[in-house]
Enzyme design. Structure first.
Site: not given
Length: 645
Positions: A327, A358
């Site tokens: 994340d 990400e």
């Protein structure tokens, strides 16, 4: 301790206190238990032992100061199942903290628990291993509660929304649901949204509570609300292992969604053990907030990086996790991500574990000197085995994810033709600051837990009239666009990722940020899988087709060179060829027609067969010879293979 005192943690501090031992935490083996705790500025550390997670302590013992900021205590007793925490004295203050390195805890993670993890294994877990690698990685993002909360899931009420649901066969001959659905779909990896212990749900509270779980409390312990007994420190561990074992037994590898960029609160076990060290601050002493969650973990500092690496390896070794999705990876560093790649390769073999994330952050965040953020702009510095989500593909196909009525290629947008052709080659030509080293770094997707589902985006972009949007209506025009969207990203080079339920038009009724919406908004509705069965079949066929086409599965740095004859024929219509793309090296011809009119394309030389179109993605239909036209209906794609000989 005053956190501002520790704003400047430089290399001298790291050199003095870096500890590379693999034994921090509580290790229980051979009839004894050894506690090791890193707290470099502490003046005294005491261990308190408890019989459960609510009673008063029955024993308090001081730890001994060792070198490099480590405090230790060896107890000549097997303390498996005993709860514990520490009291840290420094700067005139005494602070209680659980153990950041704990591998077990009680309800809501407030107390750590000693655990001999070999005693938490379900039957046969010592023989558990992932299924053999397939020709392609197709990742399916799934939330534990979403999976089985729906009464139509077929899962018994006591297991709905729990780890246990993954071990339950829910099919009834009418509709494959839950695990049977996953098996029949053909995906290769299930990416579990956070399953470490997180703080946004009261584990002793109402079962209707919901959160995505991006709120870490105990990084090395499974979340208790998904277990049948959150107060039993071993139940969550055993049942999490049972879930992973069940996924492996059903031919699926398991990716863990990990959140090392921030913690639920700044007042975490990390902060209490070493105030100021684990978080980034600006020069005025304020916490940075690149995560938009109130704090940023200080990746780039020696013991922060050691902690993250040890946590990743813990999940890979102890729980048999097959990959990691990071994340807000852009708040971590290139150096850390490359180290994680190296250490996983050394422990399990090159490329055996997936690593991707990400490549962005929510806001700016100060980095340690000499480190680089793992952002899109730094892809060239990342190991080719570290992948990144490609929002460029997502937005080109369906439009801006943050603006509900902003269209993309498949739903009426203009000027996306070149972007679709770039996506087909894994963006190897680059776009702006995104220049991947290889197609292996590109994770193509069109929907994920964030933002609107694909179906909801299509409904909002293409309303039927002035009346309120009906997200439950099965509209043929939207089914065409949905199939075309899937066809486009399934014919792009790179890894493939899809949101659970995308294959049956998943809706959240227009909710774009459902992180704490009721479970009825978030859950997979299994009756919808029946109503949208034709769409599910199309995804199933695309998955099967994709695995058979090596030219699309190629992850080498030169994979994009296979693409030739790229052409924009008119607004909304493009085509390209893939050299050596077929099962026996045949050439492929791929056409995307997002326009409102049929498109006729003269075939290149040779004899051609249609393998996929807008109706069926697993066929062998003769298309004719070179010079003959092939017609592609509106809002559909077509993949043709040139027969050899």
């Amino acid at each position: 301790m005053e956190a501002n005192k520790f704003i400047q943690y430089g290399r001298e501090f790291d050199a003095a206190y870096r500890y590379d031992g693999k034994d921090l935490g509580a290790v229980c083996a051979g009839g004894r238990t050894v506690f090791k705790f890193w707290s470099p500025e502490a003046e005294q550390v005491e261990l308190s032992l408890y019989r459960d997670d609510v009673s008063d302590s029955f024993e308090v013992r001081p730890l001994r100061r060792d070198g490099q900021g480590v405090w230790s205590l060896a107890v000549d007793r097997d303390l498996h199942g005993t709860f514990y925490d520490y009291t840290v004295q420094a700067g005139g203050r005494r602070v209680r903290t659980a153990d950041p390195y704990a591998v077990a805890c009680g309800c809501n993670g407030a107390r750590s628990m000693v655990a001999d993890l070999s005693r938490t294994d379900p039957e046969g877990f010592d023989r558990d291993c992932p299924p053999p690698a397939q020709p392609e990685q197709i990742i399916y993002e799934l939330h534990v509660k979403d999976f089985s909360y729906d009464p139509d899931s077929g899962v018994p009420p006591e297991y709905r929304g729990k780890y246990k649901a993954f071990s339950f066969r829910a099919g009834d001959g009418r509709l494959p649901r839950c695990m049977e659905h996953l098996r029949s779909l053909g995906v290769t990896h299930v990416q579990l949204m956070p399953v470490f212990d997180f703080g946004s749900v009261d584990e002793a509270g109402d079962g209707r509570q919901f959160n995505w779980g991006y709120d870490p409390v105990n990084y090395n312990v499974p979340e208790g609300s998904y277990s049948t007994d959150p107060s039993d420190g071993t139940a969550r561990i055993r049942e999490c292992k049972e879930m992973i074992q069940a996924l492996h037994q059903n031919g699926l590898r398991v990716v863990m969604d990990v959140v090392y960029n921030h913690t639920y609160r700044e007042d975490s076990w990390l902060e209490r053990s070493a105030p100021g060290y684990y978080y980034r601050r600006w020069e005025d002493g304020t916490l940075s907030d690149g995560s938009a969650c109130g704090n940023d973990v200080a990746a780039g500092r020696a013991m922060v990086d050691n902690y993250i690496v040890s946590s990743v390896l813990h999940w890979a070794r102890e729980y048999h996790i097959d990959g990691f999705r990071f994340d807000l990876m852009g708040l971590l560093t290139v150096e850390l991500m490359n180290r994680i790649r190296r250490e996983l390769d050394a422990a399990f073999g090159p490329g055996e574990k997936l690593v991707y994330g990400e490549p962005w952050g929510a806001q700016d965040s100060p980095l340690e000197p000499g480190t680089h953020p793992a952002l899109k702009s730094c892809m060239g510095m990342l190991d080719p085995g570290v992948g990144a989500f490609c929002d460029l593909t997502r937005d080109a196909v369906k439009g801006d994810s943050f603006r509900e009525t902003s269209p993309g290629f498949v739903n009426g947008g203009e000027g996306f033709e070149q972007a679709i052709l770039h996506a087909a080659g894994g963006w190897r030509e680059g776009s702006g600051d995104f220049r991947p080293n290889s197609c292996s770094q590109v994770v193509n997707y069109i929907s994920a837990h964030d933002n609107f589902t694909l179906w909801d985006k299509l409904v909002m972009c293409l309303p039927e009239g002035p009346e309120p949007a009906d997200f439950n209506k099965l509209r043929p025009d939207l089914l065409e666009r949905n199939k075309l969207a899937a066809f486009i990203y399934f014919t792009c080079q790179g890894m493939l990722f899809m949101q659970a339920g995308e294959e049956f038009g998943r809706t959240k009724h227009g909710e774009g940020n459902s992180y704490r919406s009721p479970p009825e908004i978030n859950m997979l509705r299994w009756e919808r899988a029946r109503r949208f069965g034709a769409l599910t079949d199309y995804y199933r066929e695309l998955i099967r087709l994709r695995k058979s086409l090596p030219g699309l599965c190629d992850k080498s740095p030169d994979a994009a060179s296979r693409l030739t004859a790229r052409a924009v024929h008119r607004p909304g219509t493009v085509s390209f060829q893939v050299e050596g793309g077929g099962p026996r090296g045949e050439r492929l011809l791929i056409v995307h027609n997002a326009g409102p009119e049929t498109f006729a394309l003269p075939l290149p030389d040779g004899r051609w067969t249609v393998r996929a179109d807008g109706q069926c993605a697993d066929q062998h239909r003769p298309a004719g010879h070179g010079g003959n036209p092939v017609t592609v209906p509106p809002y559909s794609g077509m993949l043709l293979l040139r027969e050899e000989g």
